[in-house]
Enzyme design. Structure first.
Site, PDB file in Angstrom:
ATOM      1  N   ARG A  46       1.321  29.241   9.167  1.00 15.83           N
ATOM      2  CA  ARG A  46       2.490  30.061   8.813  1.00 15.83           C
ATOM      3  C   ARG A  46       3.792  29.399   9.247  1.00 15.83           C
ATOM      4  O   ARG A  46       4.806  29.495   8.566  1.00 15.83           O
ATOM      5  CB  ARG A  46       2.375  31.447   9.434  1.00 15.83           C
ATOM      6  N   TYR A  60     -10.378  14.682   6.269  1.00 17.30           N
ATOM      7  CA  TYR A  60     -11.122  14.820   7.523  1.00 17.30           C
ATOM      8  C   TYR A  60     -10.463  13.911   8.552  1.00 17.30           C
ATOM      9  O   TYR A  60     -10.355  12.703   8.329  1.00 17.30           O
ATOM     10  CB  TYR A  60     -12.600  14.467   7.320  1.00 17.30           C
ATOM     11  N   ARG A  92     -11.154  20.767   0.661  1.00 20.34           N
ATOM     12  CA  ARG A  92     -11.775  20.919   1.971  1.00 20.34           C
ATOM     13  C   ARG A  92     -11.154  19.954   2.959  1.00 20.34           C
ATOM     14  O   ARG A  92     -10.620  18.923   2.585  1.00 20.34           O
ATOM     15  CB  ARG A  92     -13.278  20.613   1.879  1.00 20.34           C
ATOM     16  N   CYS A 152      -8.776  33.591   9.072  1.00 18.53           N
ATOM     17  CA  CYS A 152      -9.559  32.785  10.006  1.00 18.53           C
ATOM     18  C   CYS A 152     -10.928  33.427  10.209  1.00 18.53           C
ATOM     19  O   CYS A 152     -11.064  34.645  10.157  1.00 18.53           O
ATOM     20  CB  CYS A 152      -8.875  32.696  11.365  1.00 18.53           C
ATOM     21  N   ARG A 208     -11.912  23.864  10.453  1.00 19.46           N
ATOM     22  CA  ARG A 208     -12.188  23.512   9.066  1.00 19.46           C
ATOM     23  C   ARG A 208     -11.273  24.332   8.164  1.00 19.46           C
ATOM     24  O   ARG A 208     -10.841  25.423   8.536  1.00 19.46           O
ATOM     25  CB  ARG A 208     -13.649  23.797   8.724  1.00 19.46           C
ATOM     26  N   GLU A 258     -16.931  29.665  12.784  1.00 19.39           N
ATOM     27  CA  GLU A 258     -18.019  28.884  12.185  1.00 19.39           C
ATOM     28  C   GLU A 258     -19.347  29.307  12.822  1.00 19.39           C
ATOM     29  O   GLU A 258     -19.390  29.746  13.978  1.00 19.39           O
ATOM     30  CB  GLU A 258     -17.732  27.400  12.463  1.00 19.39           C
ATOM     31  N   ARG A 308     -18.026  14.176   7.163  1.00 14.69           N
ATOM     32  CA  ARG A 308     -18.108  13.738   5.766  1.00 14.69           C
ATOM     33  C   ARG A 308     -17.704  12.273   5.655  1.00 14.69           C
ATOM     34  O   ARG A 308     -16.677  11.949   5.102  1.00 14.69           O
ATOM     35  CB  ARG A 308     -17.213  14.610   4.881  1.00 14.69           C
TER      36      ARG A 308
END
Length: 120
Positions: free
Chosen positions: A63, A107, A7, A74, A89, A77, A115
């Site tokens: 890419r 992050y 992540r 894609c 994200r 959110e 986070r």
């Protein structure tokens, strides 16, 4: 070799194609570097962006840095009140010899607030 999920997130400076591209490339390249991976180790990548980012696709940015033959997608959110704005994200599925505990989730910039427990 195992399949692992990594992540990460970053906060983008502005809703421009250039800013989204630069932030996405920085994030994906940092994920590779810190986890000792190459684009060939990546099985697929899911990108999400906050609803306020609509100037470019994060997948297009990936890419151009070696992910031409990697499945990328894609999505937007969920628009939760108070969520961090201008955020990209990522969840990358990779083949790696690293254990789950040794995988580094990345992050960057303002997204470190998402986070604090694992942000660099």
């Amino acid at each position: 070799m195992s399949v692992r999920a990594i992540r990460g997130a970053t906060q983008v400076e502005a809703n421009t194609a250039e800013a989204i591209t630069a932030a996405t490339q920085e994030l994906i390249l940092e994920i590779l570097k810190v986890n000792s991976l190459t684009p060939d180790d990546v099985i697929s990548v899911l990108f999400t962006s906050s609803p306020d980012l609509d100037a470019a696709f994060p997948a297009a940015a990936a890419r151009s840095v070696g992910f031409e033959n990697t499945p990328l997608i894609c999505s937007v959110e969920i628009d939760v009140a108070g969520a961090l704005p201008r955020t990209v994200r990522v969840m990358a599925h990779v083949e790696s010899d690293l254990s789950k505990d040794d995988i580094a989730h990345i992050y960057l910039h303002g997204a470190k607030a998402l986070r604090r427990d694992i942000a660099q």
